[in-house]
Each structure stands twice: as structure tokens, then as C-alpha cells.
Design a protein around this motif. Sequence first.
Motif, PDB file in Angstrom:
ATOM      1  N   ASP A   1      -3.806  -1.537  -9.226  1.00 15.58           N
ATOM      2  CA  ASP A   1      -2.823  -1.965  -8.226  1.00 15.58           C
ATOM      3  C   ASP A   1      -2.575  -0.855  -7.216  1.00 15.58           C
ATOM      4  OD1 ASP A   1      -2.321  -4.517  -9.333  1.00 15.58           O
ATOM      5  OD2 ASP A   1      -0.805  -3.705 -10.694  1.00 15.58           O
ATOM      6  N   ARG A   2      -2.349   0.355  -7.694  1.00 16.06           N
ATOM      7  CA  ARG A   2      -2.056   1.480  -6.797  1.00 16.06           C
ATOM      8  C   ARG A   2      -3.226   1.760  -5.868  1.00 16.06           C
ATOM      9  NH1 ARG A   2       2.628   4.061  -8.638  1.00 16.06           N
ATOM     10  NH2 ARG A   2       3.195   3.481 -10.782  1.00 16.06           N
ATOM     11  N   ARG A   3      -4.431   1.684  -6.413  1.00 16.52           N
ATOM     12  CA  ARG A   3      -5.619   1.901  -5.578  1.00 16.52           C
ATOM     13  C   ARG A   3      -5.711   0.854  -4.472  1.00 16.52           C
ATOM     14  NH1 ARG A   3     -10.179  -0.762  -5.976  1.00 16.52           N
ATOM     15  NH2 ARG A   3      -9.795  -1.451  -8.131  1.00 16.52           N
ATOM     16  N   ARG A   4      -5.459  -0.393  -4.821  1.00 16.50           N
ATOM     17  CA  ARG A   4      -5.551  -1.461  -3.816  1.00 16.50           C
ATOM     18  C   ARG A   4      -4.434  -1.359  -2.784  1.00 16.50           C
ATOM     19  NH1 ARG A   4      -6.593  -5.233  -8.936  1.00 16.50           N
ATOM     20  NH2 ARG A   4      -8.869  -5.000  -9.072  1.00 16.50           N
ATOM     21  N   LEU A   5      -3.237  -0.983  -3.224  1.00 12.79           N
ATOM     22  CA  LEU A   5      -2.122  -0.856  -2.294  1.00 12.79           C
ATOM     23  C   LEU A   5      -2.347   0.285  -1.309  1.00 12.79           C
ATOM     24  CD1 LEU A   5       0.909  -1.380  -4.711  1.00 12.79           C
ATOM     25  CD2 LEU A   5       0.009  -3.011  -3.041  1.00 12.79           C
ATOM     26  N   ALA A   6      -3.074   1.313  -1.726  1.00 10.06           N
ATOM     27  CA  ALA A   6      -3.343   2.451  -0.856  1.00 10.06           C
ATOM     28  C   ALA A   6      -4.482   2.186   0.126  1.00 10.06           C
ATOM     29  CB  ALA A   6      -3.670   3.684  -1.706  1.00 10.06           C
ATOM     30  N   HIS A   7      -5.179   1.082  -0.038  1.00 13.04           N
ATOM     31  CA  HIS A   7      -6.308   0.755   0.844  1.00 13.04           C
ATOM     32  C   HIS A   7      -5.811   0.596   2.280  1.00 13.04           C
ATOM     33  CE1 HIS A   7      -9.772  -1.382   2.521  1.00 13.04           C
ATOM     34  NE2 HIS A   7     -10.451  -1.046   1.424  1.00 13.04           N
ATOM     35  N   PRO A   8      -6.536   1.112   3.266  1.00 14.18           N
ATOM     36  CA  PRO A   8      -6.056   1.059   4.654  1.00 14.18           C
ATOM     37  C   PRO A   8      -5.900  -0.340   5.222  1.00 14.18           C
ATOM     38  CG  PRO A   8      -8.330   1.858   4.556  1.00 14.18           C
ATOM     39  CD  PRO A   8      -7.814   1.865   3.159  1.00 14.18           C
ATOM     40  N   LEU A   9      -6.546  -1.341   4.623  1.00 13.97           N
ATOM     41  CA  LEU A   9      -6.415  -2.707   5.134  1.00 13.97           C
ATOM     42  C   LEU A   9      -5.313  -3.499   4.438  1.00 13.97           C
ATOM     43  CD1 LEU A   9     -10.101  -3.871   5.783  1.00 13.97           C
ATOM     44  CD2 LEU A   9      -8.514  -2.646   7.273  1.00 13.97           C
TER      45      LEU A   9
END
Length: 363
Positions: free
Chosen positions: A20-28
Motif C-alpha cells: 500500500d505504501r509503495r503504491r501511495l508513493a507512486h507519482p501517478l
Amino acid sequence: MTEHAPIILDVAGTSLSVDDRRRLAHPLTGGVILFARNWDNRAQLLDLTSAIKAVRDDLLICVDHEGGRVQRFRTDGFTHLPPMRALGDMWMDDGEGAGALAGNGAMRATNAATAAGYVLGAELRACGVDFSFTPVLDLDHGESGVIGDRAFHRDARVVAMLAKSLMHGLLQAGMTNCGKHFPGHGFVKADSHTEIPVDKRSLKAILADDAAPYPWLSSTLTSVMPAHVIYPKVDSRPAGFSKRWLQDILRRQMRFDGAIFSDDLSMEGARRLDGQLVGYTDAAVAALDAGCDLVLLCNQSLGTGEPVDELLDGLLAARDKGAWQPSVDSEARRLALLPETLPQPWDELMYQPAYLQALDLLP
């Protein structure tokens, strides 16, 4: 500010995983939509929303929280809000006999709608939620099971007035709004979650009836969500993938300048374009190209969450190939949906006179 973060995704549980954290940090990634599975109690929800903001404080935390059967948080003090049809029924009730007063029901209903918007917005904001996808502007034709009592009324004028009152209450709570489902989902029986509804009426008929609230509310609406419905006399594609509906009609003709969300890209009505089943990335590119500022992908983080990664990676690759062009204007519209004021803590809200009065006004 990122150059354009159009994806609204979900998270799997009641706290954030490493993925979740990785996806939330994604620039898009531009925001998160929460569901009932993300809820245990108010303290947990506040911890979750705080953790999301700790990843990026500009992420828009959203929920479908309308009242009636569409209300994600229902326990631990959250007010059970009425379905919007209850406000429409109140509008029509001027009393009986010698005590009847013409227009009394309408005035009570507008006050109740403002109260509903305020309670809805204030309670969500006290738990760290920024935004709710409300109000429903669809007309109650008595045909659509998926809309049903989510609609205020059959008369577009009543819908517009009650929706404007509800949005005033949201504004008092510091929350923006989302009119849905443009140009109208109430006339068709099919559920776009599982089918592709088709509305065969003419453009003139739709604009005169179901779509009428949108230009009337153009100065009040801060965002709009189009319907996954095909109107073949206007365009062969569903409204959320149609430049004719979004750019020519909504933007130019109706002069709407707020944010446009796609509806959930995992719905059946979103994944069949021009008769072909398409992937999430192709659906997102089509929605953005048609004029959407933001695209939703819901309920796909469960398990491995591969569809979420597919969309994040796919849309990034599409951008790099020039298949999709980021929009500074779209990003500005996304940021404009974030609250500009601090929320009132729950324990203080419970004693606030305006909140207590609003509770008394609810049907």
C-alpha cells in the motif's frame, strides 16, 4: 506538486501494508478511496487516514458516503444518514388538513438537506476523510435498481435544489462535492457494475430532463462523475469515455470547470469500449483522453493487488510513450478538492451547537 497524479486507488485493509505504501508513493497516485472493509472504528480510521497522509500529504482521501444504503461507516457514533429519497418525500409533504401550508415541505427539505451535508462532511472530516462522492443527481424514474432511493426525486428542479442545499452543508463542513452520474443513470434498468446500460433517448430529451441539474449547478459543483452508460444517439462510447459528452457538452456547453472523475474502471461498463474488452491501462488512457482528470480503480488491491500495479506501471509507460499527456490543469483541479480548513475533532464536534441542530433537522 506532481505534474499530474490522476489515479485514485484503494487499500486492502484497516492499516497500510508495505505494498500500500509503495503504491501511495507512486507519482501517478492522486488519492485513495476507502470502503467498509477499511473500517473497524473511529480511532482505527483516523490512524489509517493519518498514515496515508504521512506517505504524501496531498493525497485526496475519498469515500462513497451518501446516506441510506451507500454509507461505508455506520458504527461507533457515525450518524445513520437517510437515503436522499427521504428528502424528496419531505419536499412533497406540506402537511394535511387545516394545518397544510403550500411550500412548507420544500423549505423543511432544503434545511434537512443542508443538515445532512453538514453532518456527513463534519463526521468524515473528523476522521481524516477529505471527500465524499455525493450528491447523486440522477432522477428517480423508478427504473434503476442501482440508483433507486439514492435519487432525491423525479423532478430535475427538486433534485437541483436539494442537491444545492446538501452541497451547502458540505461546504460548511469544509468539504467539496461530486455530482453523479452525468448525464444521468436513472432512466436505465441495467447496473453498470455488471452490464453496459444503454439509454436510447435523444440528446435533446436527455438535456431537457436528466442532465438539467448540471448546468443549473455549474457554479456550485466542484467535481462530476460521468455514468458508465452508452447514449447511442449522442456517442457510441459510455459518457465517461466520450469527448462529446465531457468536452463538448459538459465543459463547453454547460461551462463546468471543476474536476471530472471516471467511475470505477473495474466495472463492466468501463472495460468494454467499441465492443472490445480492454485492460485497465487502456481504459484509463481512454478516460483521460476523453476529458477525465482523475480515474478510479476500486477493490483491486485485495490479494496480490496485481491490477493496481498493472495500472500504475501501465499508465506511466503510456505517458513515457506519449499515449497520454499529463495535464497541469487536471492536477490543479485535483488539488482544489482538498479541504482548506482544519477539521473539528470528533469530541468537540459532538457538543457543537450547529452540529446538534443539524441532527435535529434530519428526517
